[in-house]
Design an enzyme around this catalytic site. Structure first.
Site, PDB file in Angstrom:
ATOM      1  N   ASP A   1       0.863  -1.177   0.000  1.00 46.64           N
ATOM      2  CA  ASP A   1       0.000   0.000   0.000  1.00 46.64           C
ATOM      3  C   ASP A   1       0.900   1.228   0.000  1.00 46.64           C
ATOM      4  OD1 ASP A   1      -2.080   1.749   0.131  1.00 46.64           O
ATOM      5  OD2 ASP A   1      -2.945   0.972   1.990  1.00 46.64           O
TER       6      ASP A   1
ATOM      7  N   ASP B 205      -2.674   2.255  -6.198  1.00 49.64           N
ATOM      8  CA  ASP B 205      -1.584   2.268  -5.221  1.00 49.64           C
ATOM      9  C   ASP B 205      -1.589   1.070  -4.275  1.00 49.64           C
ATOM     10  OD1 ASP B 205      -3.957   3.074  -4.027  1.00 49.64           O
ATOM     11  OD2 ASP B 205      -2.953   4.315  -2.535  1.00 49.64           O
ATOM     12  N   GLU B 206      -2.292   0.018  -4.642  1.00 50.61           N
ATOM     13  CA  GLU B 206      -2.471  -1.086  -3.701  1.00 50.61           C
ATOM     14  C   GLU B 206      -2.588  -2.401  -4.454  1.00 50.61           C
ATOM     15  OE1 GLU B 206      -5.560  -2.164  -0.033  1.00 50.61           O
ATOM     16  OE2 GLU B 206      -5.958  -0.476  -1.368  1.00 50.61           O
TER      17      GLU B 206
END
Length: 488
Positions: free
Chosen positions: A11, A105-106
């Site tokens: 993350d 983003d993960e």
């Protein structure tokens, strides 16, 4: 559950805000808030410096400004965020063929499938190496969680924030989870958390002690059984490399309610074009066109129409969205509009005549809105969200274009005045003399620009007329490798 912590969850830390701080040297270490800048905008991401003031994602921008009046408030730059995300995801795919993106983003990674980790030592080494590689490639930090299941890996990355790594040894799950809040578990939101609190359950340990039968009685069979398994740390879900997109859509929330029917139709056409661009970028076409309208009283209407075959033709989507708009009463005003395409396919129907012949419109779905501003860009969460991935969220910024009929005719030979150029805070610009920079603010016919770029020292600030011919919008510079050679 695995016997080794070989499932990794990455993350990125305060992703949008961190990208802005990395690309704007003068903002490093300062409060940065990214989102819609209008009165109905919402926060997409806040830097850790801004979070100390109580600012968080999904908060109305007006409230954020009251909590953090001296913060830097910027529009989202999704094209740059996607570029950085592509670099990060490429690093993950070097570790394993099984990478499951959740947002820009993960992502989850199955390290065992890639042959890079089989025990705690090799998993930790891989996680630390990944964090270093991301820092070298992007200049950004990410938090890593390692565990024997997806749920625990995600819990671990959250506990590791910011810029940390946490490995949960198999066999220690219940001990680790017991003191944590029930809100730590995936799917336990404010409503469920409050319901459990009223029953005297506030920690994961208390959730496990309540037992499955009691939880089923409290929240229903499916949710209760799932909560009990999570409280015990049980999760057998595999990492899935491909997550099929279900829909692609875009939305705009307007600072002022729209009443002009011509203007509303123009906005729908513009949204349809943006939606098709996103559809094509994802390599899909779709059969069902969806129109979303949130009215002045927050009531939200959706209308959909299913075509005979999938399409990625902007004219077809515009036409269908326009037909759907005809069936919506916008008399009282419109605060949000959205256009989406669902029923996605990996091909386009070649019969253009069949594309333009729609089936009967589907039954409308009417629901009362719950208030708050809508998102600027809503999309599927397959690495293309415009929100946050991981959470997306949404920016709520309206892109207002000059439209509508003019009043009296202009005198013969006198040219029509050009519309004033708009310079949103945070947008990229380039000046013929001073080079690349970004907009700090604009108003009363002036725009203030700070001239700096990734890797440079904090730059100087200059102010220009909004119509200065030497100042032009620009594409974002890369976070790494955009140094002196990018200067004119």
């Amino acid at each position: 559950m695995r016997a080794a912590p070989t499932i990794l969850h990455l993350d990125m830390d305060a992703f949008y805000a961190s990208v802005e701080q990395a690309s704007k040297p003068s903002l490093r270490g300062k409060a940065v808030i990214v989102g819609g800048l209008g009165p109905r905008g919402v926060v997409a991401t806040a830097s850790y410096e801004a979070r100390r003031f109580g600012v968080h994602s999904a908060m109305p921008m007006g409230q954020a400004r009251r909590l953090c009046p001296n913060g830097a408030y910027l529009i989202p730059r999704f094209s740059l965020y996607r570029q950085v995300s592509d670099v990060v995801m490429a690093l993950l795919r070097e570790l394993s063929p099984l990478v499951e993106p959740l947002s820009l983003d993960e992502a989850f990674v199955d390290l065992e499938a890639g042959g890079v980790a089989f025990d705690s030592r090799s998993a930790r080494e891989t996680g630390e190496r990944l964090r270093a590689d991301i820092r070298a490639a992007t200049g950004l930090s990410g938090s890593v969680g390692l565990a024997g299941s997806k749920m625990l890996a995600k819990v671990a990355s959250e506990e590791a924030k910011p810029a940390g790594l946490l490995l949960i040894e198999p066999g220690t799950e219940r001990e680790l989870l017991a003191p944590m809040s029930v809100r730590t578990l995936p799917g336990v939101g404010p409503a469920t958390g409050e319901h459990l609190r009223r029953a005297g359950i506030t920690t994961v340990g208390e959730l496990a002690e309540a037992g499955e039968d009691e939880l089923v009685r409290m929240v229903g069979r499916s949710a209760g059984a799932g909560l009990y398994r999570m409280a015990l740390g049980l999760d057998d879900r595999p990492v899935v490399a491909e997550r099929d997109a279900k829909s692609v859509s875009v939305e705009d929330t307007f600072d002022v309610d729209l009443h002009d029917r011509v203007r509303i139709r123009g906005e729908v056409q513009r949204l349809a074009d943006r939606c098709v661009r996103r559809l094509r970028d994802s390599g899909h076409s779709g059969r069902t066109i969806v129109l979303k309208v949130r009215r002045y009283d927050f009531s939200t209407l959706t209308r959909s129409e299913t075509l005979r075959g999938p399409t990625d033709d902007p004219a077809v989507v515009r036409e269908a969205a326009g037909r759907l708009l005809e069936g919506v009463d916008t008399t009282g005003g419109v605060r949000l509009l959205g256009v989406g395409v669902s029923g996605l396919a990996d091909y386009t129907q070649e019969d253009l005549f069949a594309q333009s012949l729609a089936a009967e419109p589907d039954e409308p779905d009417e629901a009362d809105g719950t208030g708050g501003a809508g998102r600027a860009d809503a999309a599927d969460r397959t690495g293309r969200t415009d929100g946050a991935g991981g959470g997306a969220v949404a920016a709520g910024a309206a892109e207002v274009e000059a439209e509508g009929a003019h009043g009296a005719a202009e005198p013969p030979g006198e040219p029509e005045p050009a519309p004033e150029r708009r310079w949103p805070a945070g947008s990229d610009v380039r000046h013929a003399v001073h080079g690349p920079g970004w907009v700090q603010g604009s108003g009363v016919g002036r725009v203030t620009v700070r001239f700096e770029q990734p890797g440079s020292e904090p730059g100087r600030v200059r102010t220009f007329r909004v119509d200065d011919p030497e100042l032009e919008p620009s594409d974002p510079l890369p976070l790494v490798g955009g140094g002196p050679e990018a200067r004119p």
